[in-house]
Design a protein around this motif. Structure first.
Motif, PDB file in Angstrom:
ATOM      1  N   ASN A  80       0.816  -1.204   0.000  1.00  0.00           N
ATOM      2  CA  ASN A  80       0.000   0.000   0.000  1.00  0.00           C
ATOM      3  C   ASN A  80       0.856   1.262   0.000  1.00  0.00           C
ATOM      4  OD1 ASN A  80      -2.336   1.538   0.039  1.00  0.00           O
ATOM      5  ND2 ASN A  80      -2.415   1.585   2.270  1.00  0.00           N
ATOM      6  N   ALA A  81       2.028   1.183   0.621  1.00  0.00           N
ATOM      7  CA  ALA A  81       2.923   2.344   0.595  1.00  0.00           C
ATOM      8  C   ALA A  81       3.241   2.704  -0.862  1.00  0.00           C
ATOM      9  CB  ALA A  81       4.209   2.037   1.362  1.00  0.00           C
ATOM     10  N   ALA A  82       3.495   1.684  -1.679  1.00  0.00           N
ATOM     11  CA  ALA A  82       3.783   1.917  -3.101  1.00  0.00           C
ATOM     12  C   ALA A  82       2.538   2.426  -3.826  1.00  0.00           C
ATOM     13  CB  ALA A  82       4.281   0.630  -3.748  1.00  0.00           C
ATOM     14  N   ALA A  83       1.372   1.907  -3.444  1.00  0.00           N
ATOM     15  CA  ALA A  83       0.125   2.349  -4.070  1.00  0.00           C
ATOM     16  C   ALA A  83      -0.098   3.843  -3.804  1.00  0.00           C
ATOM     17  CB  ALA A  83      -1.056   1.526  -3.538  1.00  0.00           C
ATOM     18  N   VAL A  84       0.170   4.256  -2.561  1.00  0.00           N
ATOM     19  CA  VAL A  84      -0.013   5.659  -2.194  1.00  0.00           C
ATOM     20  C   VAL A  84       1.024   6.529  -2.922  1.00  0.00           C
ATOM     21  CG1 VAL A  84       0.094   7.311  -0.277  1.00  0.00           C
ATOM     22  CG2 VAL A  84      -1.028   5.101   0.048  1.00  0.00           C
ATOM     23  N   LEU A  85       2.267   6.071  -2.897  1.00  0.00           N
ATOM     24  CA  LEU A  85       3.349   6.822  -3.535  1.00  0.00           C
ATOM     25  C   LEU A  85       3.076   7.015  -5.034  1.00  0.00           C
ATOM     26  CD1 LEU A  85       6.252   7.958  -2.981  1.00  0.00           C
ATOM     27  CD2 LEU A  85       7.128   5.746  -3.733  1.00  0.00           C
ATOM     28  N   LEU A  86       2.704   5.913  -5.703  1.00  0.00           N
ATOM     29  CA  LEU A  86       2.448   5.984  -7.144  1.00  0.00           C
ATOM     30  C   LEU A  86       1.245   6.883  -7.439  1.00  0.00           C
ATOM     31  CD1 LEU A  86       3.039   4.922 -10.040  1.00  0.00           C
ATOM     32  CD2 LEU A  86       1.516   2.997  -9.541  1.00  0.00           C
ATOM     33  N   SER A  87       0.187   6.729  -6.655  1.00  0.00           N
ATOM     34  CA  SER A  87      -1.017   7.533  -6.901  1.00  0.00           C
ATOM     35  C   SER A  87      -0.739   9.014  -6.689  1.00  0.00           C
ATOM     36  CB  SER A  87      -2.157   7.078  -5.978  1.00  0.00           C
ATOM     37  OG  SER A  87      -2.418   5.707  -6.173  1.00  0.00           O
ATOM     38  N   LEU A  88      -0.005   9.326  -5.609  1.00  0.00           N
ATOM     39  CA  LEU A  88       0.323  10.732  -5.355  1.00  0.00           C
ATOM     40  C   LEU A  88       1.199  11.290  -6.467  1.00  0.00           C
ATOM     41  CD1 LEU A  88       1.103  10.682  -1.517  1.00  0.00           C
ATOM     42  CD2 LEU A  88      -0.749  11.932  -2.621  1.00  0.00           C
ATOM     43  N   GLY A 103      -0.344  -3.841  -2.782  1.00  0.00           N
ATOM     44  CA  GLY A 103      -1.106  -2.608  -2.650  1.00  0.00           C
ATOM     45  C   GLY A 103      -2.130  -2.586  -3.765  1.00  0.00           C
ATOM     46  N   ILE A 104      -3.358  -2.280  -3.428  1.00  0.00           N
ATOM     47  CA  ILE A 104      -4.406  -2.268  -4.437  1.00  0.00           C
ATOM     48  C   ILE A 104      -4.797  -0.825  -4.741  1.00  0.00           C
ATOM     49  CG2 ILE A 104      -6.867  -2.818  -4.792  1.00  0.00           C
ATOM     50  CD1 ILE A 104      -6.278  -5.478  -3.393  1.00  0.00           C
ATOM     51  N   ILE A 105      -4.906  -0.537  -6.017  1.00  0.00           N
ATOM     52  CA  ILE A 105      -5.349   0.787  -6.447  1.00  0.00           C
ATOM     53  C   ILE A 105      -6.633   0.577  -7.226  1.00  0.00           C
ATOM     54  CG2 ILE A 105      -4.798   2.827  -7.853  1.00  0.00           C
ATOM     55  CD1 ILE A 105      -1.823   2.166  -7.479  1.00  0.00           C
ATOM     56  N   ALA A 106      -7.733   1.113  -6.720  1.00  0.00           N
ATOM     57  CA  ALA A 106      -9.016   0.973  -7.410  1.00  0.00           C
ATOM     58  C   ALA A 106      -9.547   2.365  -7.687  1.00  0.00           C
ATOM     59  CB  ALA A 106     -10.015   0.193  -6.546  1.00  0.00           C
ATOM     60  N   GLY A 107     -10.069   2.591  -8.881  1.00  0.00           N
ATOM     61  CA  GLY A 107     -10.565   3.945  -9.120  1.00  0.00           C
ATOM     62  C   GLY A 107     -11.110   4.171 -10.511  1.00  0.00           C
ATOM     63  N   THR A 161      -6.802   3.371  -2.235  1.00  0.00           N
ATOM     64  CA  THR A 161      -5.693   2.417  -2.104  1.00  0.00           C
ATOM     65  C   THR A 161      -5.836   1.630  -0.805  1.00  0.00           C
ATOM     66  OG1 THR A 161      -4.213   3.854  -0.848  1.00  0.00           O
ATOM     67  CG2 THR A 161      -4.148   4.071  -3.241  1.00  0.00           C
ATOM     68  N   CYS A 162      -5.299   0.420  -0.799  1.00  0.00           N
ATOM     69  CA  CYS A 162      -5.298  -0.382   0.430  1.00  0.00           C
ATOM     70  C   CYS A 162      -4.212  -1.454   0.343  1.00  0.00           C
ATOM     71  CB  CYS A 162      -6.655  -1.023   0.670  1.00  0.00           C
ATOM     72  SG  CYS A 162      -7.077  -2.301  -0.518  1.00  0.00           S
ATOM     73  N   SER A 163      -3.981  -2.104   1.480  1.00  0.00           N
ATOM     74  CA  SER A 163      -3.018  -3.207   1.552  1.00  0.00           C
ATOM     75  C   SER A 163      -3.692  -4.517   1.164  1.00  0.00           C
ATOM     76  CB  SER A 163      -2.498  -3.377   2.986  1.00  0.00           C
ATOM     77  OG  SER A 163      -1.682  -2.321   3.360  1.00  0.00           O
ATOM     78  N   GLY A 164      -2.883  -5.472   0.676  1.00  0.00           N
ATOM     79  CA  GLY A 164      -3.416  -6.797   0.364  1.00  0.00           C
ATOM     80  C   GLY A 164      -3.328  -7.754   1.534  1.00  0.00           C
ATOM     81  N   ASP A 165      -2.452  -7.448   2.512  1.00  0.00           N
ATOM     82  CA  ASP A 165      -2.183  -8.450   3.553  1.00  0.00           C
ATOM     83  C   ASP A 165      -2.668  -8.049   4.938  1.00  0.00           C
ATOM     84  OD1 ASP A 165      -0.335  -6.427   3.791  1.00  0.00           O
ATOM     85  OD2 ASP A 165       1.428  -7.727   3.896  1.00  0.00           O
TER      86      ASP A 165
END
Ligand SMILES: *Cc1c(COP(=O)(O)O)cnc(C)c1O
Length: 463
Positions: free
Chosen positions: A151-159, A301-305, A288-292
């Motif tokens: 999720n850290a990567a999901a947040v970083l990439l989305s930002l 990390g899941i990115i849905a949108g 975004t959220c964590s998978g585990d």
């Protein structure tokens, strides 16, 4: 013997390695490892002798000591432990255990070639996103989705994708630290977004966001404060209100939901936690959220949108650096598939099964374990059961005490601290809690076979 004679009496490396016992060990473990263990053992003995000690320097004793060290060095570093703590998503113990079907898929895909980026029907190159995208969309109602390393990567990439070089507005009440190194302000800075804090620690109003919007605002960010709650005189702006505000000013809205809840946990007697689907339905451009964590799958990390946002993120230069490997994709796909039948997900995904297990089941298992230990170990321990609380862990459901019943063990021949340490250092390591001079074993987080491992370890220590 004096110090010099002792030092001289130490056997030589080559001679030790010629002994039958150590040669036999070299047949099982790499010879370099055994040789290292021998040298290290001799170094330790020299230090002990120089410090005034008088260790046994006979060849036999030194070889036995080196053999023990070699066994320890040869042991896998990353290995199974028994989690008897009752903390379900235990971050230090690997968060979620995978469902059996997910484990099988990982084994299959990692030991053979796979459809990772190959479309078998077209006979040409495919995309690794397809394995989970449709499933995430179906389970959350999102237009598009992708999965990344965590999720850290999901947040970083989305930002980075939505707000690099632009203002990202966030409430001061949501500038949290989650886990050891995920701090919202730090991740925002690294993404290249210009963080604009609004409101106060306990109260943030819609007008705070609105007043901060300028032509170069790229994002309204909402962060689920996972492991932390502000209670009392508080005010948060709902996602719906943020979406409405964003729409009026043409600014996208992102929510970091964190724990990855896909079903309403209240159905299983747990406290309410917003689901990804609700955030998508509220109109967030990205969630975004964590998978585990509560999702119960692999680290991901899941990115849905929204479709256009996710397409842009897939093409972002950073996407490659945070992409998922085939083993994780396999585990994630199977875990998500289980959710298509929520009751099956609850039965087969260990995290969901543990969280939703009934108190009565915990009582029966705690009592059965106490009896087994008493039967196997005689008077080495006083055993019993006691009401206690389990925790979701992983920064999820922080306020939720999940009632449980634990097995209590009080050793009669050693201190409870020593028992805890010896269980922890055994094979497999058994991780327990201590409370009121009793060792606690929470059946909630025990997997098949763990009870047998605990009984056997306690019996061995009782001898
Ligand atoms: C856990 C969490 C993260 C970090 O997720 P990882 O999967 O551990 O990288 C980020 N944000 C929130 C809200 C979380 O709960």
């Amino acid at each position: 013997m004096d110090m010099q004679s002792l030092l001289r009496a130490l056997p030589k490396v080559d001679r030790l390695l010629e002994r039958d016992d150590l040669k036999a060990l070299c047949a099982v473990h790499p010879r370099v490892l055994v040789a290292d263990a021998v040298r290290e053992t001799l170094d330790e003995l020299r230090d002990e002798i120089r410090a005034g000690g008088e260790p046994d320097v006979s060849e036999h004793a030194v070889a036995a000591r080196a053999a023990m060290l070699a066994e320890r060095m040869a042991r896998r570093s990353l290995r199974r432990v028994v989690n008897a703590t009752g903390i379900v998503v235990h971050t230090n113990l690997g968060r979620s255990c995978l469902a059996k079907a997910a484990v099988d898929a990982v084994a299959e895909v990692s030991g053979s070639y796979s459809t990772l980026e190959y479309d078998v029907e077209a006979g040409e190159r495919g995309s690794r996103h397809v394995h989970v995208e449709e499933l995430i969309c179906r389970l959350t109602g999102a237009e598009a989705a992708m999965a990344v390393n965590n999720n850290a990567a999901a947040v970083l990439l989305s930002l980075a994708g939505l707000s690099r070089g632009k203002r990202a507005i966030v409430s001061r009440g949501q500038l949290v630290e989650i886990g050891g190194s995920f701090r919202v302000p730090d991740v925002m800075r690294e993404s290249g977004a210009v963080m604009v804090e609004v409101g106060t620690t306990n109260k943030t109003h819609l007008r705070d966001y609105e007043n901060a919007i300028t032509p170069d605002t790229g994002l309204l960010l909402k962060v689920h404060t996972s492991n932390y709650r502000v209670v009392g005189f508080t005010q948060e702006v709902s996602l719906e209100e943020l979406v409405e505000l964003g729409a009026r000013h043409g600014v996208p809205v992102m929510e970091d939901q964190g724990s990855g809840v896909l079903v309403d946990l209240r159905e299983w007697g747990l406290p309410y936690e917003p689901t990804i689907g609700e955030s998508v339905a509220a109109g967030a451009d990205v969630v975004t959220c964590s998978g585990d964590k509560l999702l119960g799958g692999p680290q991901a990390g899941i990115i849905a949108g929204k479709w256009h946002v996710v397409q842009a993120l897939k093409k972002h230069p950073m996407a490659r650096a945070v992409r998922l490997d085939k083993m994780t994709l396999a585990a994630l796909e199977v875990t998500l598939r289980l959710y298509l039948d929520p009751e099956r997900a609850r039965r087969e995904i260990p995290t969901l099964r543990m969280l939703s297990a009934r108190l009565e089941e915990m009582r029966e298992r705690a009592e059965a374990l106490a009896e087994r230990v008493a039967h196997a170990c005689g008077d080495a321990y006083a055993t019993g059961t006691a009401p206690e609380v389990s925790r979701a862990g992983g920064g999820a459901l922080p306020m939720a005490d999940i009632p449980t019943v634990v097995t209590t063990v009080v050793p009669s021949r050693m201190s409870v601290g020593e028992l805890e340490a010896r269980l922890r250092c055994g094979e497999p390591p058994i991780i327990t809690r201590i409370s009121d001079e009793r060792l606690l074993i929470d059946p909630r987080t025990l997997l098949d076979g763990d009870e047998a491992a605990i009984v056997s370890a306690l019996a061995t220590l009782a001898r």
